[in-house]
Enzyme design. Structure first.
Site, PDB file in Angstrom:
ATOM      1  N   ASP A  11       0.862  -1.177   0.000  1.00  0.00           N
ATOM      2  CA  ASP A  11       0.000   0.000   0.000  1.00  0.00           C
ATOM      3  C   ASP A  11       0.900   1.230   0.000  1.00  0.00           C
ATOM      4  O   ASP A  11       1.859   1.291   0.770  1.00  0.00           O
ATOM      5  CB  ASP A  11      -0.896   0.027   1.245  1.00  0.00           C
ATOM      6  CG  ASP A  11      -1.994  -1.029   1.162  1.00  0.00           C
ATOM      7  OD1 ASP A  11      -2.131  -1.666   0.105  1.00  0.00           O
ATOM      8  OD2 ASP A  11      -2.706  -1.215   2.168  1.00  0.00           O
ATOM      9  N   ASP A 130     -14.052  -6.566  -3.410  1.00  0.00           N
ATOM     10  CA  ASP A 130     -14.073  -6.649  -1.949  1.00  0.00           C
ATOM     11  C   ASP A 130     -15.442  -7.174  -1.547  1.00  0.00           C
ATOM     12  O   ASP A 130     -16.448  -6.509  -1.786  1.00  0.00           O
ATOM     13  CB  ASP A 130     -13.855  -5.261  -1.326  1.00  0.00           C
ATOM     14  CG  ASP A 130     -12.468  -4.709  -1.626  1.00  0.00           C
ATOM     15  OD1 ASP A 130     -11.548  -5.510  -1.902  1.00  0.00           O
ATOM     16  OD2 ASP A 130     -12.296  -3.470  -1.584  1.00  0.00           O
TER      17      ASP A 130
END
Lengths: 251, 197
Positions: A11, A130
């Site tokens: 990330d 997701d």
């Protein structure tokens, strides 16, 4: 047979890698290019860089970072985070990204998958999903899990494949960042319904979890962050262990 | 000087970056005279075969490439375009390699996925292109179509069926995999290509 892939996920915020547990409480774990190079040297099969600052500022910083990554790393890498148009995809392709992952924007406007795939090829498009279990059904969430949609996971994944996605990157929001293992039944069920590769994400707490999702879960690749970033196990150790269990990996 | 052929088929960046990493000089061009004069020629390519073939023809490069006498390396679609025919878009290609390109068939029960994405091992290596590279080495593939195994095959791999992972005829070479993304093995292969007389 193609080898199962191990994909560290980084990330990125302001050009630095961070990883949060359930996306809250970020902790800086290093320079994005250096960390990527270290993982590549350890035997990572691919890398994923997610720009978590994309929706705010820092998008230009990320683009120039992608250019540096492409120069410095000799394995494939995917970039994602905040890609909402074919122009966003083109900008990242131009600086050397091998693939892009799209998520919320594709849920909002599914034709985006067709547009990018028909212009740049399916191999360039990873559809990130997701998912969250609600009343016994797996539903799609967007915006990093914050918004629940009425869309059903399996139907959306099949639609994504038909529209031209080359891979599915599936994260269970129930498990992400918890390091409690992957929902293997979910991955196995999805794998039976699709002909494109599936990357399992979210929840790896140990090498055993990864071995399980690649065997019982029938996933083609496993993406993980915490267990690598915090040094629990190196990519090299993990792959040796998978190999010892009879799972085909590149050593 | 290596000429990297630009015929507008997506990203050339990763090929350029890989050539830079091994320290060789290159230029990106669609100019027939520059391609003809280059010491070596790279024909990259991603995307769809019939439109890529059309772009090559539009720029008048099909005949130019067929006529080259220096070492030429086609990568992925670049290699497929050097075959006889591709099932993708049903297109006649350059006909340099004696092989046809056919789609993979997915087989969920056996875990055969299409596209074939990831690292797979290559075997039956027989070319100076693979000098110093071990049998069974892993390289990175991303494709849904593949050339059949034939007399020109210099490496094979398996995704459901056996296919040609690399081809060679005379001064023409092709890899279905991406050496520019295949880590140290890929860099070794590119270095070998630079050494071929």
């Amino acid at each position: 047979m193609v080898a199962k892939r191990i994909i560290p996920c980084l990330d990125v915020k302001e050009g630095r890698t961070v990883k949060g547990v359930n996306f809250v409480g970020l902790q800086d774990v290093g320079d994005a290019v250096e960390l990527g190079r270290m993982y590549a040297a350890q035997g990572a099969d691919e890398l994923v860089y997610l720009d978590i600052s994309a929706t705010h500022e820092g998008r230009n910083t990320f683009t120039s970072l992608v250019e540096r990554i492409a120069r410095g790393i000799n394995i494939p890498f995917t970039v994602g985070g905040g890609i909402s148009s074919i122009d966003d995809a083109a900008r990242l392709l131009d600086v050397g990204a091998d693939k892009i992952s799209i998520n919320s924007a594709a849920v909002r406007r599914p034709q985006l998958i067709d547009e990018i795939a028909s212009k740049y090829g399916s191999q360039f498009v990873v559809l990130a999903i997701d998912a969250k279990m609600v009343d016994g059904r797996w539903l799609i969430t967007t915006h990093g899990g914050r918004r629940l949609t009425p869309r059903e996971l399996f139907e959306w994944a099949r639609e994504g494949q038909e529209r031209g996605a080359g891979e599915i990157l599936l994260t269970s929001m129930e498990h992400d960042g918890t390091r409690s293992g992957y929902p293997c039944d979910l991955f196995a069920r999805l794998s039976q319904q699709l002909s494109i590769p599936i990357i399992a994400s979210g929840g790896a707490g140990s090498a055993d979890d990864i071995a399980e999702v690649l065997s019982a879960g029938r996933a083609d690749a496993a993406l993980a962050a915490s267990i690598f970033h915090y040094g629990d196990i190196t990519v090299k150790e993990l792959k040796q262990m998978l190999h010892d269990r009879g799972i085909k990996v590149r050593l | 000087m290596i000429a990297i052929v630009d015929y507008d088929t997506g990203n050339l960046r990763s090929v350029c970056n890989a050539i830079e990493r091994i320290g060789a000089e290159y230029c990106v061009t669609s100019d027939a005279a520059i391609i003809g004069a280059a010491e070596r020629v790279l024909l990259p390519g991603v995307g769809e075969a019939s439109s890529a073939m059309e772009k090559l023809r539009e720029r008048g490069l099909a005949e130019v490439i067929k006529g080259l006498t220096q070492p030429v390396l086609g990568i992925c679609i670049g290699m497929q375009l050097m075959c006889r025919y591709s099932e993708e878009g049903g297109v006649d290609c350059l006909g340099i390699f004696d092989a046809d390109v056919r789609r993979f068939t997915p087989d969920r029960g056996r875990g055969v996925k299409v596209p074939h994405i990831g690292w797979n091992s290559i075997e039956n290596l027989r070319s100076p292109l693979f000098e110093g590279i071990d049998e069974g080495a892993f390289v990175y593939f991303v494709h849904s179509y593949a050339a059949d195994v034939c007399a020109d095959a210099i490496a094979c791999s398996i995704n459901g069926r056996r296919f040609a992972a690399a081809l060679c005829r005379g001064n023409f070479y092709g890899t279905q995999f991406h050496p520019e993304k295949s880590g140290d093995v890929g860099e070794a292969l590119l270095r070998n290509f630079l050494k071929i007389e």
